[in-house]
Design a protein around this motif. Sequence first.
Motif, mmCIF file in Angstrom:
data_model
loop_
_atom_site.group_PDB
_atom_site.id
_atom_site.type_symbol
_atom_site.label_atom_id
_atom_site.label_comp_id
_atom_site.label_asym_id
_atom_site.label_seq_id
_atom_site.Cartn_x
_atom_site.Cartn_y
_atom_site.Cartn_z
ATOM 1 N N GLY A 183 1.209 -0.934 -0.407
ATOM 2 C CA GLY A 183 -0.020 0.302 -0.008
ATOM 3 C C GLY A 183 1.027 1.147 -0.194
ATOM 4 O O GLY A 183 1.759 1.119 0.509
ATOM 5 N N GLU A 184 0.303 2.540 -1.189
ATOM 6 C CA GLU A 184 1.556 3.250 -0.865
ATOM 7 C C GLU A 184 0.167 4.360 -0.466
ATOM 8 O O GLU A 184 -0.808 4.751 -0.482
ATOM 9 N N VAL A 185 0.898 5.666 -0.016
ATOM 10 C CA VAL A 185 0.140 6.539 0.257
ATOM 11 C C VAL A 185 0.439 7.931 0.175
ATOM 12 O O VAL A 185 2.176 8.050 0.172
ATOM 13 N N ARG A 186 0.025 9.066 -0.031
ATOM 14 C CA ARG A 186 0.341 9.970 -0.769
ATOM 15 C C ARG A 186 0.755 10.999 -0.127
ATOM 16 O O ARG A 186 -0.311 11.515 0.686
ATOM 17 N N VAL A 187 2.028 11.977 -0.196
ATOM 18 C CA VAL A 187 2.373 12.605 1.024
ATOM 19 C C VAL A 187 2.608 14.153 0.117
ATOM 20 O O VAL A 187 3.780 13.892 -0.652
#
Length: 317
Positions: A53-57
């Motif tokens: 899972g990748e989270v955008r920041v």
Amino acid sequence: MKKLIIAAALAAVFGLAGCNLGTSGFGTITIPGEPPPSHGDRIVIGPRDLDMGEVRVGGQPQTFLMGSPPGEIGRLYNGSEDQRWVTISAGFWISETPVTQAQWVAVMGSNPSWGNSNPVGGDVQGRRPVTNVSWFDILVFANRLSEREGFTPAYMINGSTDPADWPPAMPINVNSQYFDVWDAVEIVPGSNGYRLPTDAQWEFAARAGTTTAFSDGTQDWTDEESLDRIGWFRFNSPGVTREVGLKEPNPWGLYDIHGNVREWVWDRHESPLQNLRVVRGGSVSFLTWQNARSASRSGMGAPMTEDQSLGFRLVRP
């Protein structure tokens, strides 16, 4: 957080234009017409034991106060945590957990981890963080993962991004034959592949807009009741790494940012020994958890170091 797993299934069935579907569970999706991703937006494809899972920041350039204020409990006064304004020039995706043993095996074919068997009851072995991987090992993993997922590899050694072309003997100390070659790794301009976060990217993501010692608002590293909610430390998992993602995430959806394993980042440490790299976060191996604070930069290691409490997470543009 926005979850696009359903969209992935639709893309597979209907062939939506603009979709980039990975094959190992590390892939991503782009759907035309979607608004630009914001803090905490999440993308993932793949079964639970393999997905990253990748989270955008971030987004537009953003400036934040890096380091710790005088008086923060547990602060180091050696200059490494002195506060300064830092600008994150562009948004990035960051893996929501440390890279797991299953993810490493899917790409590299073997599991180097200390504690690669006999997990705590109820934990899934493959979901524990991969450990005993050096900074140099991660260069290989990141490029192979990028190639597998159709991204442009980020790391170049001796003019090549293919790890098969790199010197065959990975250095085991600074006197190794090819140490200088590996240590001179470059980032390919314009590449969109996986890479280690910079020191500033790591802290920006860890803080998730907070200014407290820990991203949940905790100020005192001795407050074990509060820390128990957000991570694994020596007091709640003595010396044993745990399955990722079991504790509460930070405000932007990142798990295990303060505990479980320490994490490699890209930057060289400012010590006189210039070959050392910065290590961030806390772990289950340490007897105190002041080093798990968002600002702590107490960790450093030579790039060939392998350790049972040391793992990593990745970013990409």
